[in-house]
Design an enzyme around this catalytic site. Structure first.
Site, short mmCIF file in Angstrom:
data_model
loop_
_atom_site.label_atom_id
_atom_site.label_comp_id
_atom_site.label_asym_id
_atom_site.label_seq_id
_atom_site.Cartn_x
_atom_site.Cartn_y
_atom_site.Cartn_z
N TYR A 51 0.83 -1.20 0.00
CA TYR A 51 0.00 0.00 0.00
C TYR A 51 0.87 1.25 0.00
CZ TYR A 51 -3.86 -3.10 1.46
OH TYR A 51 -4.80 -4.09 1.56
N LEU A 191 -17.61 -3.25 0.69
CA LEU A 191 -18.73 -2.52 0.10
C LEU A 191 -18.75 -2.65 -1.42
CD1 LEU A 191 -18.54 0.68 2.34
CD2 LEU A 191 -20.13 -1.25 2.55
N ILE A 230 -13.38 -4.39 6.74
CA ILE A 230 -12.41 -3.31 6.95
C ILE A 230 -12.62 -2.25 5.87
CG2 ILE A 230 -10.64 -4.48 8.30
CD1 ILE A 230 -9.24 -5.17 5.66
N LYS A 232 -12.55 1.08 3.77
CA LYS A 232 -11.63 2.21 3.68
C LYS A 232 -12.43 3.50 3.56
CE LYS A 232 -10.52 4.24 0.21
NZ LYS A 232 -10.96 5.56 -0.40
N SER A 233 -12.05 4.50 4.33
CA SER A 233 -12.59 5.84 4.13
C SER A 233 -11.64 6.84 4.76
CB SER A 233 -13.98 5.99 4.76
OG SER A 233 -14.45 7.31 4.54
N ARG A 238 -18.04 9.59 7.03
CA ARG A 238 -18.30 8.23 6.56
C ARG A 238 -17.65 7.20 7.48
NH1 ARG A 238 -16.91 9.02 1.63
NH2 ARG A 238 -18.93 9.92 1.15
N ASN A 242 -19.67 4.18 9.08
CA ASN A 242 -19.23 2.79 8.93
C ASN A 242 -19.07 2.09 10.27
OD1 ASN A 242 -19.16 3.13 6.16
ND2 ASN A 242 -16.93 3.35 6.05
#
Length: 276
Positions: A51, A191, A230, A232-233, A238, A242
């Site tokens: 990442y 999602l 898990i 991501k945001s 958000r 979540n």
């Protein structure tokens, strides 16, 4: 907001039932996202060598004000570092970038079966756990055959298997296999990233009935399946949404409706995909 439930892993440690994903955030965005998430109540953060944001994730943890012992830090071994000595060296680089003395959960990112070094990497991860440098060890994108080989050749099962899992690809058979082995299934892309899943009218209808967003409905579906999403945001609002998925429950009809759709894999096939 309700407190976050936890799973007990097969090594006796516990892991929060929802966490923060960080791909593909660069260092500066990851730092802010992690800091915000920890302030909001997240206690599980997911990163990886590939990442390229371990430095930012580590800074976010250090700058959050949350005690290190309360944060479960996950990172992953890249395919180019498979092998025994290579894994040990790669881990030290990850630890340095994260700025931590130990990693809570260390995963093999992809099996890369054609290279055929994931068992050697697994032996090194067992050593890291025995040496106290890693609390729990696991895998990502592993099939039952890959996991059975680890067990057969080392006697040690993963604590976690992080896989692509969402209503478009619910992975019933792999989830059942993991559960039968006492392995917690983590959901990446929970999602359905890149799809139009969250525009689905069925999900919107369920959400309207429960005072929830379509995204919250999907994340609640994950937690009721017993999987660990898990999402991501980097958006604080958000992130909060979540996290707020434990105040309502889906009934059996709603659970079935969430996954009642054409199933499709959105990411790579572990038998074919290679990531170095």
């Amino acid at each position: 907001m309700n407190s976050i439930p936890a799973h007990t892993l097969n090594d006796g440690t516990t892991i929060p039932a929802i966490g923060l994903g960080t791909w593909p955030l660069p260092d500066d965005q990851a730092e802010q996202a992690v800091r915000d998430a920890l302030e909001l109540g997240y206690r599980l953060v997911d990163s990886a060598t590939n990442y390229c944001n371990e430095t930012g994730v580590g800074r976010g943890i250090a700058g959050s004000g949350v005690p290190r012992a309360e944060v479960m830090v996950t990172t992953k071994l890249p395919g180019r570092h498979h092998g025994y000595e290579e894994t040990l060296a790669s881990f030290e680089e990850s630890r340095r970038r994260l700025g931590v003395e130990y990693v809570d959960l260390y995963l093999i990112h992809w099996p890369n079966p054609r290279v055929d070094k994931y068992v050697d990497a697994w032996r090194a991860m067992i050593k890291l756990r025995e040496d106290g440098l890693v609390r729990s060890i696991g895998v990502s994108n592993f099939t039952p055959e890959h996991i059975e080989r680890l067990e057969r050749e080392t006697g040690v099962l993963p604590a976690v298997n992080q896989i692509e899992l969402h209503p478009l690809f619910p992975q019933d058979e792999l989830r059942a296999f993991d559960a039968g082995k006492g392995i917690v299934t983590e959901s990446w892309s929970p999602l359905g990233r890149g799809s139009d899943l969250l525009d689905d009218q069925t999900l919107k209808g369920i959400g309207d009935a429960l005072g929830a967003t379509p995204g919250q409905v999907v994340l609640r579906w994950h937690t009721q399946l017993g999987t660990l999403p898990i999402p991501k945001s980097s958006n604080r609002r958000r992130q909060l949404d979540n996290l707020d998925v434990f105040r309502f429950t889906l009934d059996d009809t709603q659970m079935a409706a969430v996954a009642d759709r054409v199933h499709q894999r959105l990411g790579g096939d572990p038998e074919l995909h290679e990531e170095f």
